[in-house]
Design an enzyme around this catalytic site. Sequence first.
Site, PDB file in Angstrom:
ATOM      1  N   CYS A  63      56.470  43.346  41.646  1.00 42.23           N
ATOM      2  CA  CYS A  63      56.091  44.061  40.430  1.00 42.23           C
ATOM      3  C   CYS A  63      56.904  45.344  40.333  1.00 42.23           C
ATOM      4  O   CYS A  63      57.015  46.084  41.304  1.00 42.23           O
ATOM      5  CB  CYS A  63      54.595  44.373  40.457  1.00 42.23           C
ATOM      6  SG  CYS A  63      54.063  45.236  38.963  1.00 42.23           S
ATOM      7  N   CYS A  67      52.414  51.584  41.606  1.00 42.07           N
ATOM      8  CA  CYS A  67      51.024  51.906  41.955  1.00 42.07           C
ATOM      9  C   CYS A  67      50.901  52.047  43.485  1.00 42.07           C
ATOM     10  O   CYS A  67      51.158  51.079  44.220  1.00 42.07           O
ATOM     11  CB  CYS A  67      50.093  50.810  41.438  1.00 42.07           C
ATOM     12  SG  CYS A  67      50.402  50.391  39.707  1.00 42.07           S
ATOM     13  N   CYS A  70      49.116  49.454  45.773  1.00 45.71           N
ATOM     14  CA  CYS A  70      49.266  48.010  45.559  1.00 45.71           C
ATOM     15  C   CYS A  70      50.334  47.353  46.431  1.00 45.71           C
ATOM     16  O   CYS A  70      51.504  47.747  46.413  1.00 45.71           O
ATOM     17  CB  CYS A  70      49.566  47.749  44.087  1.00 45.71           C
ATOM     18  SG  CYS A  70      49.594  45.970  43.724  1.00 45.71           S
ATOM     19  N   CYS A 107      39.153  34.429  37.010  1.00 48.85           N
ATOM     20  CA  CYS A 107      40.016  35.570  36.672  1.00 48.85           C
ATOM     21  C   CYS A 107      41.405  35.343  37.230  1.00 48.85           C
ATOM     22  O   CYS A 107      41.559  35.088  38.425  1.00 48.85           O
ATOM     23  CB  CYS A 107      39.477  36.857  37.287  1.00 48.85           C
ATOM     24  SG  CYS A 107      37.786  37.195  36.861  1.00 48.85           S
ATOM     25  N   CYS A 138      39.192  35.100  32.384  1.00 53.93           N
ATOM     26  CA  CYS A 138      39.569  36.520  32.418  1.00 53.93           C
ATOM     27  C   CYS A 138      41.019  36.569  32.875  1.00 53.93           C
ATOM     28  O   CYS A 138      41.430  35.756  33.708  1.00 53.93           O
ATOM     29  CB  CYS A 138      38.672  37.272  33.389  1.00 53.93           C
ATOM     30  SG  CYS A 138      39.153  39.006  33.580  1.00 53.93           S
ATOM     31  N   CYS A 198      37.154  44.402  30.566  1.00 56.93           N
ATOM     32  CA  CYS A 198      36.798  44.606  31.971  1.00 56.93           C
ATOM     33  C   CYS A 198      37.663  45.765  32.440  1.00 56.93           C
ATOM     34  O   CYS A 198      38.889  45.635  32.515  1.00 56.93           O
ATOM     35  CB  CYS A 198      37.100  43.333  32.759  1.00 56.93           C
ATOM     36  SG  CYS A 198      36.898  43.548  34.541  1.00 56.93           S
ATOM     37  N   ARG A 270      30.755  45.835  38.691  1.00 64.45           N
ATOM     38  CA  ARG A 270      31.184  44.905  39.740  1.00 64.45           C
ATOM     39  C   ARG A 270      31.582  45.627  41.019  1.00 64.45           C
ATOM     40  O   ARG A 270      32.442  46.508  41.001  1.00 64.45           O
ATOM     41  CB  ARG A 270      32.352  44.038  39.251  1.00 64.45           C
ATOM     42  CG  ARG A 270      32.793  43.041  40.333  1.00 64.45           C
ATOM     43  CD  ARG A 270      33.831  42.057  39.854  1.00 64.45           C
ATOM     44  NE  ARG A 270      33.348  41.296  38.715  1.00 64.45           N
ATOM     45  CZ  ARG A 270      34.084  40.983  37.669  1.00 64.45           C
ATOM     46  NH1 ARG A 270      35.329  41.340  37.613  1.00 64.45           N
ATOM     47  NH2 ARG A 270      33.572  40.292  36.672  1.00 64.45           N
TER      48      ARG A 270
HETATM   49  N1  SAM Z   1      49.549  44.070  37.270  1.00 68.80           N
HETATM   50  C1  SAM Z   1      48.378  44.148  36.504  1.00 68.80           C
HETATM   51  C2  SAM Z   1      47.870  45.559  36.360  1.00 68.80           C
HETATM   52  O1  SAM Z   1      48.037  46.382  37.246  1.00 68.80           O
HETATM   53  O2  SAM Z   1      47.271  45.834  35.328  1.00 68.80           O
HETATM   54  C3  SAM Z   1      47.260  43.256  36.995  1.00 68.80           C
HETATM   55  C4  SAM Z   1      47.014  43.064  38.473  1.00 68.80           C
HETATM   56  S1  SAM Z   1      46.525  44.518  39.395  1.00 68.80           S
HETATM   57  C5  SAM Z   1      46.709  43.991  41.053  1.00 68.80           C
HETATM   58  C6  SAM Z   1      44.781  44.647  39.069  1.00 68.80           C
HETATM   59  C7  SAM Z   1      44.010  45.784  39.680  1.00 68.80           C
HETATM   60  O3  SAM Z   1      43.789  45.547  41.069  1.00 68.80           O
HETATM   61  C8  SAM Z   1      44.640  47.175  39.676  1.00 68.80           C
HETATM   62  O4  SAM Z   1      44.480  47.823  38.452  1.00 68.80           O
HETATM   63  C9  SAM Z   1      43.839  47.887  40.752  1.00 68.80           C
HETATM   64  O5  SAM Z   1      42.746  48.563  40.179  1.00 68.80           O
HETATM   65  C10 SAM Z   1      43.371  46.748  41.662  1.00 68.80           C
HETATM   66  N2  SAM Z   1      43.973  46.860  43.007  1.00 68.80           N
HETATM   67  C11 SAM Z   1      45.233  46.565  43.345  1.00 68.80           C
HETATM   68  N3  SAM Z   1      45.472  46.812  44.638  1.00 68.80           N
HETATM   69  C12 SAM Z   1      44.308  47.297  45.157  1.00 68.80           C
HETATM   70  C13 SAM Z   1      43.933  47.750  46.457  1.00 68.80           C
HETATM   71  N4  SAM Z   1      44.791  47.785  47.477  1.00 68.80           N
HETATM   72  N5  SAM Z   1      42.655  48.164  46.639  1.00 68.80           N
HETATM   73  C14 SAM Z   1      41.785  48.128  45.593  1.00 68.80           C
HETATM   74  N6  SAM Z   1      42.104  47.724  44.354  1.00 68.80           N
HETATM   75  C15 SAM Z   1      43.348  47.314  44.126  1.00 68.80           C
HETATM   76 FE1  SF4 Z   2      52.013  45.924  39.604  1.00 71.50          FE
HETATM   77 FE2  SF4 Z   2      50.182  46.139  41.484  1.00 71.50          FE
HETATM   78 FE3  SF4 Z   2      50.515  48.124  39.753  1.00 71.50          FE
HETATM   79 FE4  SF4 Z   2      49.456  45.759  38.911  1.00 71.50          FE
HETATM   80  S1  SF4 Z   2      48.554  47.201  40.346  1.00 71.50           S
HETATM   81  S2  SF4 Z   2      51.042  47.001  37.897  1.00 71.50           S
HETATM   82  S3  SF4 Z   2      50.567  44.343  40.258  1.00 71.50           S
HETATM   83  S4  SF4 Z   2      52.021  47.425  41.258  1.00 71.50           S
END
Ligand code: SAM
Ligand code: SF4
Length: 324
Positions: A63, A67, A70, A107, A138, A198, A270
């Site tokens: 990606c 973030c 992530c 989802c 979802c 959500c 949730r």
């Molecule tokens: N890429 C898309 C986005 O960010 O909108 C969708 C997938 S992203 C992995 C979905 C959500 O997963 C993120 O917004 C975050 O809140 C949650 N998430 C990701 N990594 C996480 C982690 N290590 N611990 C807790 N929540 C996490």
């Molecule tokens: Fe990409 Fe992870 Fe951020 Fe979603 S949360 S935009 S998958 S880096």
Amino acid sequence: MNARLETIAADELRYDWTAEAISALFDLPFMELMYQAQQVHRQHFDPNKVQVSSLLSIKTGKCPEDCAYCPQSVRHDAELTVDPLMPLDDVLLAAKKAKSQGSSRFCMGAAWRSPKDKDLDAVTDMIKGVNALGMETCMTLGMLSQKQTQRLKEAGLDYYNHNLDTSPDFYGEIITTRTYQDRLDTLAHVRDAGINVCCGGIIGMGESRSDRVGLLQQLANQPQHPESVPINMLVRVEGTPLASAAELDQLEFVRTLAVARIMMPRSYVRLSAGRESMSDETQALCFLAGANSVFYGEKLLTTPNPSMDHDMLLFEKLGMQVMQ
Ligand code: SAM
Ligand code: SF4
Ligand code: DTB
């Protein structure tokens, strides 16, 4: 009835929460906060029922976003099996399995900044296919334009997950590749298209309590409360910048759920990521605080979740039933 609860009941579904009012809830003695949250919860929900959703990563890793939490960001070096967009048949197979295991909502998450139009051709087929199995759908695919949300709605999408993640003040510490306003814009498009929202965040990223207050304030002061509010406890993944974030006191996490329940009385709150590292006792407190939904199945998107056997045993010990 205690005076504060009377105010909550009379002004039900408030969209004008001040940081002071939210802080006052956080500052309540723990027992008082739990009591109030449980009373609000019981006005709208059966306290012994839990909604369960299954998660599937339909496109994993690489990606472009940064973030900090992530494992799927191309900028971090978490150990990860990268997978391109999954073929429709594999998605439907996973959905059938989830249905047979008792999930009513499926989802699907993709590690995109935002989907391209050709990606949407594929995901709309997934939505139609999963809906045809008799399951709610979802998706969480990143940022969306108004036109894209309309396409998802026409395909029959029930919910779209897009999190605010944290407070506007702390946000810049966690993500620099898209703005808070970008997220609010996507949420407005989803809402305008008539798709259920959500939207939640992550706790335990090194934010202060006032950031937790700021996140809940943003969530509850949207034009409508999100139908579903996922509160994630950070999963600290090796190779991500937050791998060694300080562990958050679990009672502070429980408090956050309780305040979310009081502020958004009709929403499903949730208990999302992070259950794998929580004791049954902490999870029981989360349900007492008003959480009434979980992700069910051995895996979240890329990290582990409690086994289904463990969850069934936990629900049985607590006398809770899965909502159909
Ligand atoms: N890429 C898309 C986005 O960010 O909108 C969708 C997938 S992203 C992995 C979905 C959500 O997963 C993120 O917004 C975050 O809140 C949650 N998430 C990701 N990594 C996480 C982690 N290590 N611990 C807790 N929540 C996490
Ligand atoms: Fe990409 Fe992870 Fe951020 Fe979603 S949360 S935009 S998958 S880096
Ligand atoms: C949400 O708020 N939590 C889920 C779901 N929405 C998509 C994702 C949690 C991901 C945890 C880290 C992982 O497994 O990659």
